[in-house]
Design a protein around this motif. Structure first.
Motif, PDB file in Angstrom:
ATOM      1  N   ILE A  43       0.688  -1.127   0.043  1.00  0.00           N
ATOM      2  CA  ILE A  43       0.523  -0.092   0.019  1.00  0.00           C
ATOM      3  C   ILE A  43       0.805   1.145   0.361  1.00  0.00           C
ATOM      4  O   ILE A  43       1.494   1.462   0.802  1.00  0.00           O
ATOM      5  N   PRO A  44       0.622   2.230  -1.136  1.00  0.00           N
ATOM      6  CA  PRO A  44       1.636   3.361  -1.077  1.00  0.00           C
ATOM      7  C   PRO A  44       1.338   3.943   0.168  1.00  0.00           C
ATOM      8  O   PRO A  44       0.597   4.244   0.897  1.00  0.00           O
ATOM      9  N   LYS A  45       2.223   5.036   0.272  1.00  0.00           N
ATOM     10  CA  LYS A  45       2.245   6.038   1.909  1.00  0.00           C
ATOM     11  C   LYS A  45       2.396   7.231   1.371  1.00  0.00           C
ATOM     12  O   LYS A  45       2.335   7.844   2.290  1.00  0.00           O
ATOM     13  N   GLN A  46       2.351   7.169  -0.043  1.00  0.00           N
ATOM     14  CA  GLN A  46       2.532   8.613  -0.531  1.00  0.00           C
ATOM     15  C   GLN A  46       1.699   8.415  -1.952  1.00  0.00           C
ATOM     16  O   GLN A  46       2.230   7.589  -2.740  1.00  0.00           O
ATOM     17  N   ALA A  47       1.083   9.764  -2.567  1.00  0.00           N
ATOM     18  CA  ALA A  47       0.618   9.512  -4.050  1.00  0.00           C
ATOM     19  C   ALA A  47       0.392  10.397  -4.379  1.00  0.00           C
ATOM     20  O   ALA A  47       0.610  11.728  -3.652  1.00  0.00           O
ATOM     21  N   THR A  48      -0.187  11.041  -5.296  1.00  0.00           N
ATOM     22  CA  THR A  48      -0.714  12.182  -6.242  1.00  0.00           C
ATOM     23  C   THR A  48      -2.430  12.631  -6.594  1.00  0.00           C
ATOM     24  O   THR A  48      -2.387  11.094  -7.342  1.00  0.00           O
ATOM     25  N   VAL A  49      -2.821  13.195  -6.159  1.00  0.00           N
ATOM     26  CA  VAL A  49      -4.056  13.682  -6.771  1.00  0.00           C
ATOM     27  C   VAL A  49      -4.222  15.221  -7.250  1.00  0.00           C
ATOM     28  O   VAL A  49      -3.184  15.862  -7.393  1.00  0.00           O
ATOM     29  N   HIS A  50      -4.539  15.089  -8.505  1.00  0.00           N
ATOM     30  CA  HIS A  50      -4.475  16.157  -9.426  1.00  0.00           C
ATOM     31  C   HIS A  50      -5.325  17.352  -9.262  1.00  0.00           C
ATOM     32  O   HIS A  50      -6.649  16.675  -9.528  1.00  0.00           O
ATOM     33  N   TRP A  51      -5.608  18.409  -9.478  1.00  0.00           N
ATOM     34  CA  TRP A  51      -6.674  19.789  -9.064  1.00  0.00           C
ATOM     35  C   TRP A  51      -6.081  20.596  -9.751  1.00  0.00           C
ATOM     36  O   TRP A  51      -5.470  21.272 -10.144  1.00  0.00           O
ATOM     37  N   CYS A  52      -7.176  21.327 -10.574  1.00  0.00           N
ATOM     38  CA  CYS A  52      -6.923  22.248 -11.361  1.00  0.00           C
ATOM     39  C   CYS A  52      -7.925  23.504 -10.549  1.00  0.00           C
ATOM     40  O   CYS A  52      -8.673  23.855 -10.005  1.00  0.00           O
ATOM     41  N   LYS A  53      -6.810  24.494 -10.825  1.00  0.00           N
ATOM     42  CA  LYS A  53      -6.338  24.900  -9.713  1.00  0.00           C
ATOM     43  C   LYS A  53      -7.705  26.521 -10.619  1.00  0.00           C
ATOM     44  O   LYS A  53      -8.492  28.000  -9.280  1.00  0.00           O
ATOM     45  N   ASN A  54      -8.639  26.958 -11.786  1.00  0.00           N
ATOM     46  CA  ASN A  54      -9.201  27.313 -12.032  1.00  0.00           C
ATOM     47  C   ASN A  54     -10.550  27.235 -11.585  1.00  0.00           C
ATOM     48  O   ASN A  54     -11.097  28.187 -11.159  1.00  0.00           O
ATOM     49  N   CYS A  55     -11.098  25.760 -12.194  1.00  0.00           N
ATOM     50  CA  CYS A  55     -12.281  25.432 -11.711  1.00  0.00           C
ATOM     51  C   CYS A  55     -12.376  24.917  -9.992  1.00  0.00           C
ATOM     52  O   CYS A  55     -13.328  24.354  -9.846  1.00  0.00           O
ATOM     53  N   GLU A  56     -11.402  24.605  -9.398  1.00  0.00           N
ATOM     54  CA  GLU A  56     -10.851  23.763  -8.373  1.00  0.00           C
ATOM     55  C   GLU A  56     -12.169  22.221  -8.250  1.00  0.00           C
ATOM     56  O   GLU A  56     -12.330  21.990  -6.792  1.00  0.00           O
ATOM     57  N   ARG A  57     -12.689  21.874  -9.352  1.00  0.00           N
ATOM     58  CA  ARG A  57     -11.958  20.088  -9.719  1.00  0.00           C
ATOM     59  C   ARG A  57     -10.977  19.475  -9.143  1.00  0.00           C
ATOM     60  O   ARG A  57      -9.996  19.672  -9.979  1.00  0.00           O
ATOM     61  N   TYR A  58     -11.648  18.076  -9.030  1.00  0.00           N
ATOM     62  CA  TYR A  58     -10.599  17.074  -8.535  1.00  0.00           C
ATOM     63  C   TYR A  58     -10.423  15.926 -10.032  1.00  0.00           C
ATOM     64  O   TYR A  58     -11.220  16.100 -10.111  1.00  0.00           O
ATOM     65  N   LEU A  59      -9.139  15.628 -10.317  1.00  0.00           N
ATOM     66  CA  LEU A  59      -9.273  14.002 -11.637  1.00  0.00           C
ATOM     67  C   LEU A  59      -9.403  13.432 -10.723  1.00  0.00           C
ATOM     68  O   LEU A  59      -9.253  12.500  -9.815  1.00  0.00           O
ATOM     69  N   GLN A  60     -10.863  12.688 -11.110  1.00  0.00           N
ATOM     70  CA  GLN A  60     -10.738  11.025 -10.939  1.00  0.00           C
ATOM     71  C   GLN A  60     -10.116   9.770 -11.492  1.00  0.00           C
ATOM     72  O   GLN A  60     -11.466  10.198 -12.825  1.00  0.00           O
ATOM     73  N   PRO A  61      -9.358   9.566 -12.291  1.00  0.00           N
ATOM     74  CA  PRO A  61      -9.466   8.887 -12.990  1.00  0.00           C
ATOM     75  C   PRO A  61     -11.007   8.001 -13.830  1.00  0.00           C
ATOM     76  O   PRO A  61     -11.033   7.875 -13.205  1.00  0.00           O
ATOM     77  N   PRO A  62     -10.210   7.711 -15.380  1.00  0.00           N
ATOM     78  CA  PRO A  62      -8.731   8.106 -15.814  1.00  0.00           C
ATOM     79  C   PRO A  62     -10.012   9.711 -16.482  1.00  0.00           C
ATOM     80  O   PRO A  62      -8.525  10.847 -16.934  1.00  0.00           O
ATOM     81  N   ILE A  63     -10.707  10.013 -16.515  1.00  0.00           N
ATOM     82  CA  ILE A  63     -11.203  11.302 -17.239  1.00  0.00           C
ATOM     83  C   ILE A  63     -12.436  11.884 -16.419  1.00  0.00           C
ATOM     84  O   ILE A  63     -12.635  13.326 -17.052  1.00  0.00           O
ATOM     85  N   THR A  64     -12.890  12.143 -15.187  1.00  0.00           N
ATOM     86  CA  THR A  64     -14.079  12.628 -14.822  1.00  0.00           C
ATOM     87  C   THR A  64     -13.656  13.702 -14.017  1.00  0.00           C
ATOM     88  O   THR A  64     -12.305  14.001 -13.418  1.00  0.00           O
ATOM     89  N   TRP A  65     -13.864  14.915 -14.000  1.00  0.00           N
ATOM     90  CA  TRP A  65     -13.405  16.057 -13.037  1.00  0.00           C
ATOM     91  C   TRP A  65     -14.428  16.321 -12.277  1.00  0.00           C
ATOM     92  O   TRP A  65     -15.761  16.307 -12.652  1.00  0.00           O
ATOM     93  N   MET A  66     -15.027  16.289 -10.754  1.00  0.00           N
ATOM     94  CA  MET A  66     -15.554  16.195  -9.494  1.00  0.00           C
ATOM     95  C   MET A  66     -15.186  17.600  -8.698  1.00  0.00           C
ATOM     96  O   MET A  66     -13.543  17.261  -8.414  1.00  0.00           O
ATOM     97  N   SER A  67     -15.843  18.036  -7.991  1.00  0.00           N
ATOM     98  CA  SER A  67     -16.003  18.948  -7.405  1.00  0.00           C
ATOM     99  C   SER A  67     -15.825  18.260  -6.056  1.00  0.00           C
ATOM    100  O   SER A  67     -16.980  17.624  -5.801  1.00  0.00           O
ATOM    101  N   CYS A  68     -14.651  18.698  -5.039  1.00  0.00           N
ATOM    102  CA  CYS A  68     -14.944  18.553  -3.654  1.00  0.00           C
ATOM    103  C   CYS A  68     -14.499  18.991  -2.632  1.00  0.00           C
ATOM    104  O   CYS A  68     -13.732  19.795  -2.960  1.00  0.00           O
TER     105      CYS A  68
END
Length: 218
Positions: A43-68
Motif C-alpha cells: 500500500i503506497p504511503k505517498q500518492a498524488t491527486v490532480h487539482w485544477c486551480k481554475n475551477c477547483e475540481r479534482y481529477l478522478q481517473p481516467p477523465i472525470t473531474w469532480m468538485s470536492c
C-alpha cells in the motif's frame, strides 16, 4: 471441604521473545507478529491527486473531474481509490488528518485488518500523504486557449429596472447553478451564459424556467 476450580487464564510463552501471553494460533505476541509481518506492505504511503486551480475540481481517473470540499466524503473516496493495495486488506476506518489549507498536502489516517496466520488477524494504523498537483482540466484549457464556448444561454428582460436580475443572481448563487458556466458576459438588456457543453446550457434553461417566468427558444 468444597472444591473451587481454578479460573485463572492459562498463559503460554511467546515463541519469539518469551513473553507470557494468552494462547493464540500463532503462539506469538502482537509485537513479534508485527515485527515479522507488515500488513501495510504493497500500500503506497505517498500518492498524488490532480487539482485544477481554475475551477477547483479534482481529477478522478481516467477523465472525470469532480468538485470536492476539503475533508469531504467525496474527497476521501477519491483518495482511497488511489491506493490499489487496499483490495488485499479489510479497511476498518479512514479519516483526514488536519493540514494547512495552502500546504498542498492531504493526509489520511487508515486502519486496516488482515489475516496473517491461521485464525490470527492483525490490525494496523498508518498514514498516507497525498501531494496536490496543479493540472488544468480540459474545460479550463479550452477557455484559456480562446476556444471558449459551444453553447450559450442569452437571458433578456425588456424593463427599466434590474430587480428581476438581482433576484435571479441570488438564486443562481444559492443553488450553485453557475458551477458549469465557463463565462458570463453582461450585454445590453441582460446576460449571456457560456458553456462548454450543450447539455450544461439546457440545464441552465431548465433551472431558469423553474425559478422565474420565462419564454425560451433555440
Amino acid at each position: 471441604m468444597e472444591y473451587v476450580p481454578d479460573t485463572r487464564q492459562q498463559l503460554i510463552l511467546c515463541c519469539e521473545c518469551g513473553t507470557a501471553i494468552p494462547p493464540n494460533p500463532a503462539n506469538m505476541c502482537v509485537n513479534c507478529v508485527r515485527s515479522i509481518v507488515d500488513i501495510t506492505e504493497g500500500i503506497p504511503k505517498q500518492a498524488t491527486v490532480h487539482w485544477c486551480k481554475n475551477c477547483e475540481r479534482y481529477l478522478q481517473p481516467p477523465i472525470t473531474w469532480m468538485s470536492c470540499d476539503l475533508e469531504s466524503r467525496e474527497l476521501l473516496a477519491l483518495c482511497l481509490k488511489k491506493l490499489k493495495g487496499l483490495v488485499k486488506v479489510r479497511l476498518v476506518d479512514a479519516g483526514f488528518i488536519w493540514t494547512e489549507p495552502h500546504s498542498r498536502r492531504i493526509k489520511v489516517k487508515l486502519t486496516i485488518q488482515k489475516e496473517v496466520f491461521a485464525a490470527t488477524i492483525l490490525q494496523q494504523t498508518f498514514e498516507v500523504e497525498y501531494v496536490v498537483a496543479s493540472m488544468m482540466c480540459p474545460d479550463c484549457t479550452r477557455v484559456m486557449a480562446q476556444n471558449t464556448w459551444r453553447a450559450k444561454v442569452q437571458v433578456r428582460q425588456k424593463v427599466d429596472h434590474q430587480r428581476t436580475f438581482f433576484y435571479l443572481e441570488q438564486l443562481i448563487l444559492k443553488h450553485n447553478a453557475h458551477q458549469e458556466t465557463i463565462n458570463i458576459v453582461e450585454v445590453k438588456g441582460g446576460l449571456d451564459f457560456q458553456y462548454a457543453h450543450r447539455a450544461h446550457a439546457i440545464k441552465m434553461v431548465e433551472f431558469l424556467g423553474s425559478t422565474v417566468p420565462t419564454r425560451s427558444k433555440s
